[in-house]
Design a protein around this motif. Sequence first.
Motif, short mmCIF file in Angstrom:
data_model
loop_
_atom_site.label_atom_id
_atom_site.label_comp_id
_atom_site.label_asym_id
_atom_site.label_seq_id
_atom_site.Cartn_x
_atom_site.Cartn_y
_atom_site.Cartn_z
N LEU A 147 32.26 35.28 35.23
CA LEU A 147 33.48 35.50 35.99
C LEU A 147 33.44 36.89 36.60
CD1 LEU A 147 36.37 34.60 36.83
CD2 LEU A 147 37.18 35.66 34.72
N ASP A 148 33.44 36.96 37.94
CA ASP A 148 33.52 38.25 38.62
C ASP A 148 34.04 38.04 40.04
OD1 ASP A 148 31.35 37.76 40.47
OD2 ASP A 148 29.93 38.36 38.93
N MET A 149 34.23 39.11 40.75
CA MET A 149 34.85 39.07 42.08
C MET A 149 33.95 38.45 43.15
SD MET A 149 37.86 40.00 41.58
CE MET A 149 38.38 39.99 43.29
N ASN A 150 32.73 38.08 42.80
CA ASN A 150 31.83 37.44 43.76
C ASN A 150 31.78 35.92 43.59
OD1 ASN A 150 30.89 39.88 44.94
ND2 ASN A 150 29.74 40.24 43.06
N ASN A 163 40.48 37.94 39.12
CA ASN A 163 39.15 38.27 38.63
C ASN A 163 38.05 37.44 39.28
OD1 ASN A 163 39.25 40.30 36.24
ND2 ASN A 163 41.01 38.97 35.94
N SER A 164 38.37 36.78 40.40
CA SER A 164 37.37 35.96 41.10
C SER A 164 37.59 36.06 42.60
CB SER A 164 37.46 34.51 40.65
OG SER A 164 38.71 33.95 40.98
N LYS A 165 36.55 35.69 43.33
CA LYS A 165 36.65 35.68 44.79
C LYS A 165 37.60 34.57 45.24
CE LYS A 165 33.26 34.00 47.22
NZ LYS A 165 31.96 33.79 47.82
N ASP A 166 37.39 33.37 44.70
CA ASP A 166 38.21 32.21 45.01
C ASP A 166 38.47 31.43 43.73
OD1 ASP A 166 38.41 32.29 47.95
OD2 ASP A 166 36.24 32.00 47.86
N LEU A 167 39.64 30.81 43.67
CA LEU A 167 40.01 29.98 42.52
C LEU A 167 40.51 28.63 43.03
CD1 LEU A 167 40.63 29.47 39.50
CD2 LEU A 167 42.86 30.55 39.91
N ILE A 168 39.94 27.59 42.47
CA ILE A 168 40.42 26.23 42.72
C ILE A 168 41.07 25.79 41.42
CG2 ILE A 168 39.79 23.86 43.27
CD1 ILE A 168 37.16 25.16 44.43
N GLU A 182 51.66 35.72 45.55
CA GLU A 182 50.78 36.02 46.68
C GLU A 182 49.30 35.97 46.29
OE1 GLU A 182 52.14 39.69 48.41
OE2 GLU A 182 54.05 38.79 49.03
N LEU A 183 48.94 34.86 45.65
CA LEU A 183 47.56 34.66 45.22
C LEU A 183 46.82 33.92 46.34
CD1 LEU A 183 48.31 33.54 41.55
CD2 LEU A 183 47.78 35.85 42.39
N ASN A 184 46.43 34.68 47.34
CA ASN A 184 45.89 34.11 48.57
C ASN A 184 44.50 33.50 48.42
OD1 ASN A 184 48.24 34.88 49.96
ND2 ASN A 184 47.43 36.95 50.17
N LYS A 232 34.96 18.73 48.56
CA LYS A 232 34.93 19.75 49.63
C LYS A 232 34.31 21.06 49.16
CE LYS A 232 39.16 20.08 51.04
NZ LYS A 232 40.45 20.15 51.73
N HIS A 233 34.12 21.19 47.87
CA HIS A 233 33.59 22.45 47.32
C HIS A 233 32.21 22.25 46.71
CE1 HIS A 233 37.59 24.08 47.91
NE2 HIS A 233 38.05 22.95 47.41
N GLU A 234 31.54 21.17 47.14
CA GLU A 234 30.23 20.85 46.61
C GLU A 234 29.27 22.04 46.71
OE1 GLU A 234 26.69 17.55 47.22
OE2 GLU A 234 28.50 17.45 48.43
N ASN A 235 28.61 22.31 45.61
CA ASN A 235 27.58 23.36 45.53
C ASN A 235 28.10 24.77 45.77
OD1 ASN A 235 25.56 21.41 45.02
ND2 ASN A 235 25.39 21.01 47.21
N SER A 236 29.41 24.97 45.70
CA SER A 236 29.92 26.33 45.94
C SER A 236 30.68 26.90 44.76
CB SER A 236 30.81 26.35 47.19
OG SER A 236 32.01 25.63 46.94
N ILE A 237 30.83 26.14 43.69
CA ILE A 237 31.57 26.62 42.52
C ILE A 237 30.59 27.26 41.55
CG2 ILE A 237 33.02 25.94 40.57
CD1 ILE A 237 34.07 23.65 42.36
N ASP A 238 30.92 28.46 41.13
CA ASP A 238 30.04 29.21 40.23
C ASP A 238 30.39 29.02 38.76
OD1 ASP A 238 28.53 30.70 42.32
OD2 ASP A 238 30.54 31.45 42.79
N LEU A 239 31.67 28.78 38.48
CA LEU A 239 32.12 28.69 37.10
C LEU A 239 33.26 27.68 37.02
CD1 LEU A 239 31.93 30.07 34.22
CD2 LEU A 239 33.75 31.59 35.01
#
Length: 161
Positions: A68-71, A91-96, A116-118, A135-142
């Motif tokens: 878990l990091d900002m990248n 603590n992350s770049k994007d959250l689903i 305001e969790l954009n 829609k998020h295939e192969n882009s989720i890190d954790l």
Amino acid sequence: MSQVDISEEETPVVDSKMYPINGDFYNLSKLPNEEVVTNFTNKFEDVEGREIAKCVPDILELLKKNGLDMNNKVCDIGGGTGVLLKHLSTNSKDLICTEVSKAFHEHLLQRVKRDELNNVTCILNTDPHSPQLDKHENSIDLILLCDVYHHLEYPRTMMKR
């Protein structure tokens, strides 16, 4: 997402007719959303009465040790009332955040807007066989499932997807 052969679909872990594994969460519309969400929020986010709420700092520390990091793009399957929402978002770049309950999903959307969790995308998951992350295939890190696995009607199929 990659295709998963469900021709040999597993038998549901629990007979949903005898014991509706998510029945309470699917049928929350019997009460006003505010009442439902308030009741569950008080229960799920009580640091004195619920171990997960009490251990949020420990959960975050463990997640940081495991990527878990900002990248990174993170997925919280079964976000519930959002006990981890703000912590994961900041603590992350994007959250689903996925959720099966319409009442909880709406509550999560309200929290995202209020705080305001954009970088948060909330998904109402209506398919017990899939996390609905195509829609998020192969882009989720954790991917995080925190006190959720027992709600999966088809856990092996869900994990494959």
